[in-house]
Design a protein around this motif. Structure first.
Motif, PDB file in Angstrom:
ATOM      1  N   ILE A 162       0.873  -1.180   0.000  1.00  0.00           N
ATOM      2  CA  ILE A 162       0.000   0.000   0.000  1.00  0.00           C
ATOM      3  C   ILE A 162       0.904   1.221   0.000  1.00  0.00           C
ATOM      4  CG2 ILE A 162      -1.771   1.298   1.236  1.00  0.00           C
ATOM      5  CD1 ILE A 162      -2.735  -1.291   2.468  1.00  0.00           C
ATOM      6  N   PRO A 163       0.968   1.951  -1.130  1.00  0.00           N
ATOM      7  CA  PRO A 163       1.825   3.137  -1.162  1.00  0.00           C
ATOM      8  C   PRO A 163       1.289   4.197  -0.207  1.00  0.00           C
ATOM      9  CG  PRO A 163       0.654   2.850  -3.256  1.00  0.00           C
ATOM     10  CD  PRO A 163       0.195   1.769  -2.351  1.00  0.00           C
ATOM     11  N   SER A 164       2.186   4.806   0.588  1.00  0.00           N
ATOM     12  CA  SER A 164       1.719   5.772   1.584  1.00  0.00           C
ATOM     13  C   SER A 164       1.957   7.197   1.140  1.00  0.00           C
ATOM     14  CB  SER A 164       2.430   5.544   2.910  1.00  0.00           C
ATOM     15  OG  SER A 164       3.794   5.869   2.778  1.00  0.00           O
ATOM     16  N   ARG A 165       2.843   7.391   0.177  1.00  0.00           N
ATOM     17  CA  ARG A 165       3.219   8.768  -0.162  1.00  0.00           C
ATOM     18  C   ARG A 165       2.350   9.369  -1.247  1.00  0.00           C
ATOM     19  NH1 ARG A 165       8.178  10.170   2.369  1.00  0.00           N
ATOM     20  NH2 ARG A 165       8.940   8.362   3.477  1.00  0.00           N
ATOM     21  N   ALA A 166       1.685   8.513  -2.036  1.00  0.00           N
ATOM     22  CA  ALA A 166       0.773   9.044  -3.048  1.00  0.00           C
ATOM     23  C   ALA A 166      -0.456   9.607  -2.360  1.00  0.00           C
ATOM     24  CB  ALA A 166       0.369   7.928  -4.001  1.00  0.00           C
ATOM     25  N   ALA A 167      -1.058  10.628  -2.926  1.00  0.00           N
ATOM     26  CA  ALA A 167      -2.268  11.202  -2.337  1.00  0.00           C
ATOM     27  C   ALA A 167      -3.421  10.223  -2.542  1.00  0.00           C
ATOM     28  CB  ALA A 167      -2.578  12.534  -2.990  1.00  0.00           C
ATOM     29  N   THR A 168      -3.735   9.511  -1.470  1.00  0.00           N
ATOM     30  CA  THR A 168      -4.808   8.527  -1.559  1.00  0.00           C
ATOM     31  C   THR A 168      -5.953   8.988  -0.668  1.00  0.00           C
ATOM     32  OG1 THR A 168      -3.001   6.962  -1.527  1.00  0.00           O
ATOM     33  CG2 THR A 168      -5.201   6.042  -1.473  1.00  0.00           C
ATOM     34  N   THR A 169      -7.132   8.937  -1.146  1.00  0.00           N
ATOM     35  CA  THR A 169      -8.264   9.272  -0.279  1.00  0.00           C
ATOM     36  C   THR A 169      -9.198   8.101  -0.192  1.00  0.00           C
ATOM     37  OG1 THR A 169      -9.068  10.457  -2.184  1.00  0.00           O
ATOM     38  CG2 THR A 169      -8.399  11.779  -0.305  1.00  0.00           C
TER      39      THR A 169
ATOM     40  N   PHE B 212       4.613   7.967   8.826  1.00  0.00           N
ATOM     41  CA  PHE B 212       3.365   7.453   8.232  1.00  0.00           C
ATOM     42  C   PHE B 212       3.658   6.235   7.361  1.00  0.00           C
ATOM     43  CE2 PHE B 212       1.743  12.087   8.456  1.00  0.00           C
ATOM     44  CZ  PHE B 212       1.197  11.871   9.710  1.00  0.00           C
ATOM     45  N   GLU B 213       4.736   6.312   6.586  1.00  0.00           N
ATOM     46  CA  GLU B 213       5.106   5.184   5.729  1.00  0.00           C
ATOM     47  C   GLU B 213       5.399   3.943   6.578  1.00  0.00           C
ATOM     48  OE1 GLU B 213       8.833   5.532   3.522  1.00  0.00           O
ATOM     49  OE2 GLU B 213       7.941   4.393   1.887  1.00  0.00           O
ATOM     50  N   ALA B 214       6.086   4.164   7.713  1.00  0.00           N
ATOM     51  CA  ALA B 214       6.422   3.035   8.592  1.00  0.00           C
ATOM     52  C   ALA B 214       5.150   2.416   9.178  1.00  0.00           C
ATOM     53  CB  ALA B 214       7.366   3.489   9.699  1.00  0.00           C
ATOM     54  N   ASP B 215       4.162   3.257   9.517  1.00  0.00           N
ATOM     55  CA  ASP B 215       2.894   2.734  10.029  1.00  0.00           C
ATOM     56  C   ASP B 215       2.199   1.866   8.984  1.00  0.00           C
ATOM     57  OD1 ASP B 215       3.016   3.844  12.556  1.00  0.00           O
ATOM     58  OD2 ASP B 215       1.850   5.634  12.044  1.00  0.00           O
ATOM     59  N   ILE B 216       2.106   2.396   7.774  1.00  0.00           N
ATOM     60  CA  ILE B 216       1.305   1.728   6.742  1.00  0.00           C
ATOM     61  C   ILE B 216       2.007   0.467   6.235  1.00  0.00           C
ATOM     62  CG2 ILE B 216       0.457   2.025   4.369  1.00  0.00           C
ATOM     63  CD1 ILE B 216      -0.008   5.080   5.526  1.00  0.00           C
ATOM     64  N   THR B 217       3.305   0.581   5.938  1.00  0.00           N
ATOM     65  CA  THR B 217       4.046  -0.602   5.492  1.00  0.00           C
ATOM     66  C   THR B 217       4.183  -1.599   6.639  1.00  0.00           C
ATOM     67  OG1 THR B 217       5.224   0.785   3.918  1.00  0.00           O
ATOM     68  CG2 THR B 217       6.173  -1.365   4.363  1.00  0.00           C
ATOM     69  N   GLY B 218       4.291  -1.092   7.866  1.00  0.00           N
ATOM     70  CA  GLY B 218       4.343  -1.971   9.037  1.00  0.00           C
ATOM     71  C   GLY B 218       3.081  -2.816   9.143  1.00  0.00           C
ATOM     72  N   HIS B 256       7.503  12.018  17.145  1.00  0.00           N
ATOM     73  CA  HIS B 256       6.537  11.395  16.231  1.00  0.00           C
ATOM     74  C   HIS B 256       5.328  12.306  16.052  1.00  0.00           C
ATOM     75  CE1 HIS B 256       8.885   7.854  17.329  1.00  0.00           C
ATOM     76  NE2 HIS B 256       8.331   7.206  16.324  1.00  0.00           N
ATOM     77  N   PRO B 257       4.629  12.184  14.910  1.00  0.00           N
ATOM     78  CA  PRO B 257       3.329  12.843  14.805  1.00  0.00           C
ATOM     79  C   PRO B 257       2.429  12.314  15.928  1.00  0.00           C
ATOM     80  CG  PRO B 257       3.970  11.825  12.705  1.00  0.00           C
ATOM     81  CD  PRO B 257       4.946  11.355  13.745  1.00  0.00           C
ATOM     82  N   THR B 258       1.396  13.049  16.306  1.00  0.00           N
ATOM     83  CA  THR B 258       0.517  12.589  17.389  1.00  0.00           C
ATOM     84  C   THR B 258      -0.138  11.267  16.982  1.00  0.00           C
ATOM     85  OG1 THR B 258      -1.398  13.735  16.478  1.00  0.00           O
ATOM     86  CG2 THR B 258      -0.057  14.944  18.094  1.00  0.00           C
ATOM     87  N   PRO B 259      -0.466  10.423  17.977  1.00  0.00           N
ATOM     88  CA  PRO B 259      -1.180   9.183  17.652  1.00  0.00           C
ATOM     89  C   PRO B 259      -2.441   9.474  16.828  1.00  0.00           C
ATOM     90  CG  PRO B 259      -0.491   9.154  19.941  1.00  0.00           C
ATOM     91  CD  PRO B 259      -0.172  10.526  19.418  1.00  0.00           C
ATOM     92  N   ARG B 260      -3.088  10.579  17.148  1.00  0.00           N
ATOM     93  CA  ARG B 260      -4.307  10.955  16.436  1.00  0.00           C
ATOM     94  C   ARG B 260      -4.016  11.193  14.944  1.00  0.00           C
ATOM     95  NH1 ARG B 260      -9.886  13.121  17.344  1.00  0.00           N
ATOM     96  NH2 ARG B 260     -10.425  13.578  15.199  1.00  0.00           N
ATOM     97  N   ALA B 261      -2.931  11.923  14.675  1.00  0.00           N
ATOM     98  CA  ALA B 261      -2.573  12.208  13.274  1.00  0.00           C
ATOM     99  C   ALA B 261      -2.200  10.917  12.545  1.00  0.00           C
ATOM    100  CB  ALA B 261      -1.410  13.193  13.223  1.00  0.00           C
ATOM    101  N   ARG B 262      -1.558   9.998  13.268  1.00  0.00           N
ATOM    102  CA  ARG B 262      -1.157   8.728  12.650  1.00  0.00           C
ATOM    103  C   ARG B 262      -2.387   7.868  12.356  1.00  0.00           C
ATOM    104  NH1 ARG B 262       3.625   6.730  16.566  1.00  0.00           N
ATOM    105  NH2 ARG B 262       3.721   4.992  15.063  1.00  0.00           N
ATOM    106  N   LEU B 263      -3.356   7.875  13.279  1.00  0.00           N
ATOM    107  CA  LEU B 263      -4.595   7.135  13.046  1.00  0.00           C
ATOM    108  C   LEU B 263      -5.361   7.724  11.864  1.00  0.00           C
ATOM    109  CD1 LEU B 263      -5.631   6.609  16.761  1.00  0.00           C
ATOM    110  CD2 LEU B 263      -5.404   4.782  15.067  1.00  0.00           C
ATOM    111  N   ASP B 264      -5.384   9.052  11.779  1.00  0.00           N
ATOM    112  CA  ASP B 264      -6.082   9.694  10.663  1.00  0.00           C
ATOM    113  C   ASP B 264      -5.440   9.287   9.333  1.00  0.00           C
ATOM    114  OD1 ASP B 264      -7.861  10.922  12.362  1.00  0.00           O
ATOM    115  OD2 ASP B 264      -6.886  12.885  12.329  1.00  0.00           O
ATOM    116  N   LYS B 265      -4.103   9.192   9.313  1.00  0.00           N
ATOM    117  CA  LYS B 265      -3.404   8.804   8.088  1.00  0.00           C
ATOM    118  C   LYS B 265      -3.722   7.345   7.729  1.00  0.00           C
ATOM    119  CE  LYS B 265      -0.406  10.036   4.881  1.00  0.00           C
ATOM    120  NZ  LYS B 265      -0.568  11.254   4.053  1.00  0.00           N
ATOM    121  N   ILE B 266      -3.681   6.470   8.732  1.00  0.00           N
ATOM    122  CA  ILE B 266      -4.018   5.057   8.494  1.00  0.00           C
ATOM    123  C   ILE B 266      -5.452   4.957   7.974  1.00  0.00           C
ATOM    124  CG2 ILE B 266      -4.514   2.865   9.679  1.00  0.00           C
ATOM    125  CD1 ILE B 266      -2.105   3.544  11.541  1.00  0.00           C
TER     126      ILE B 266
END
Lengths: 172, 303
Positions: A162-169, B212-218, B256-266
């Motif tokens: 899952i790419p994280s850097r592309a603008a995904t909504t 954020f990348e580490a969260d998502i790829t993790g 780190h970004p706040t847990p809230r910001a990381r959850l929003d990104k996920i």
């Protein structure tokens, strides 16, 4: 045999209690169905709106079991936010968080009166090579890890990146 | 005679220094001035730095990671529990291997501090604090945290952060110093001292997009390893519910970004995509035996 199972039972009970002690509240961030079971096709148990407060009972998979007013059921856990970012937190803790973040980003994080591993300790130069050797000694190969994982049992699955850097909504 | 000449040479090669980097440079120079042997070793290799496009080799990456790791271990040693250390390697090496990357020397450890944090070092070292372990409620949660840290290693996040703040040449010099002494214990110590001069990266933190990348790829690695990937969201929700003023959380929250910001990104990037894998393993008997020993509920939560 009996003693062992009793002891195990107590252990599981204690673990359960420690999780209960961390019971939290959260705030719903988008209109969501409550389900009777943690499945998409489970029967409805009600509906919650953005801003509704919930008490978290447990989690399973992508779901969170909650109580919301006189309703109870399962909600997608990503539809709930906890802690400092929610309406349930006090202005006080938000202020403290902001302060911590500001000092951190200025590169001058306060180290006095702070317990645990501080920024000063992290940057102080006292490399411990004997500890590094220990760390190396505990390492295992990925082959060994796979053997242990199979015994758990854990099964590897094909999951696309899952790419994280592309603008995904997300279209929820 | 040789010492000032080398200092000048290093100074010139670091001409584009930022103020942060200037501090690092002083650190490095202090160490050089205190180690005549190292100066001699470096004077033989220092011409290598003129090649600004030179990339860091995997061996050099591991060398600098070892220096950073030994410094962190100097601040907080490994928990004296061999079964626990082997256990985190069982989980960590399995999760990290799901990346398919070869040539990374994965080493996982639990360090003895109440602080709630985890650290990744270039070349494959991942250190989790006893305090963070105590917050974990399941093996899936631990696996996802290790997946997050492994991603920092796989994507070279810390190495890139060090290079961009200290400059490629500074890093290259530190590494070459270590390589020049390969094999000798004194050399390893000097190399570690040099590399640890870059430990500031663990106080400054990474770019938020790296986190954020580490969260998502993790989460993806965690799912591939057979675990419930949403366990990472649970970890972040639990962190968000803790009192951010707690001293044990200060370094984590400052970097780190706040847990809230990381959850929003996920929420925005992953959303429901990993739900087909949410029925994966959540907990294991082996985790529960360690949880009994290390679980910690004494932290204050937000009122």
């Amino acid at each position: 045999m009996k003693t062992t199972s009793v002891r195990l039972g107590v252990g599981v009970l204690l673990l359960g209690c420690s999780l209960l002690a961390q019971a939290e509240t959260g705030t719903v961030i988008r209109a969501s169905d409550l389900k009777q079971k943690p499945f998409l096709d489970a029967a409805s148990a009600g509906r919650v709106s953005p801003g509704n407060n919930v008490t978290i009972v447990s989690r399973q998979g992508a779901w969170m079991q909650v109580k919301a007013g006189n309703q109870a059921g399962w909600i997608k856990l990503l539809n709930v936010r906890t802690g400092s970012g929610t309406a349930s937190s006090s202005g006080n803790s938000l202020g403290t968080l902001a302060k911590v973040l500001t000092t951190g980003s200025s590169g001058t994080t306060v180290t006095t009166g702070v317990k645990g591993l501080t920024s000063g300790e992290v940057t102080a130069t006292h490399p411990d090579l004997a500890q590094l050797q220990k760390l190396d000694d505990y390492a295992i190969s990925s082959t060994q890890a796979a053997t242990t994982a199979r015994a758990v049992p854990l099964k590897a699955r094909q999951v696309p990146d899952i790419p994280s850097r592309a603008a995904t909504t997300r279209s929820n | 005679m040789r010492r000032p000449a080398l200092a000048l040479c290093l100074g010139l090669s670091f001409g584009l220094a930022t103020s942060t980097f200037a501090l690092d440079l002083n650190n490095v120079l202090d160490k050089l001035n205190n180690n005549p042997d190292l100066v001699n070793a470096l004077s033989g290799t220092v011409k290598g730095v003129v090649d600004a496009n030179r990339t860091i080799t995997p061996q050099e990456e591991q060398s600098i990671g070892n220096g950073l790791a030994s410094n962190m271990l100097g601040a907080a040693p490994l928990v004296k529990d061999e079964a626990l250390q082997r256990y985190v390697n069982d989980v960590g090496a399995w999760v990290a291997s799901q990346s398919g990357a070869s040539g990374v020397k994965w080493r996982f450890g639990v360090i003895d501090t109440d602080t709630i944090n985890s650290f990744a070092m270039p070349g494959g070292v991942v250190l989790v604090t006893r305090g963070l372990l105590g917050q974990m409620q399941s093996e899936a949660q631990l696996a996802c945290v290790l997946g997050h840290e492994s991603t920092h290693v796989l994507r070279h996040h810390h190495l890139r952060a060090i290079q961009s703040s200290a400059g490629r040449d500074a890093l290259s010099n530190a590494v070459q110093g270590a390589i020049a002494y390969k094999g000798s214990n004194a050399g390893k110590q000097i190399g570690a001292n040099l590399a640890s001069g870059f430990s500031e990266v663990y106080v400054r933190g990474l770019d938020k997009d790296d986190e954020f990348e580490a969260d998502i790829t993790g989460m993806v690695l965690c799912a591939r390893a057979g675990y419930n990937p949403y366990a990472l969201a649970a970890v972040l929700q639990n962190l968000d519910a803790l009192n951010p003023a707690d001293g044990n959380l200060q370094l984590l929250f400052a970097t780190h970004p706040t847990p809230r910001a990381r959850l929003d990104k996920i929420d925005a990037v992953v959303g429901e995509q990993l739900e087909p894998y949410a029925s994966g393993v959540e907990n294991t008997v082996r985790f529960q035996s360690f949880a009994k020993r290390y679980s910690k509920v004494g932290l204050t939560t937000t009122p």
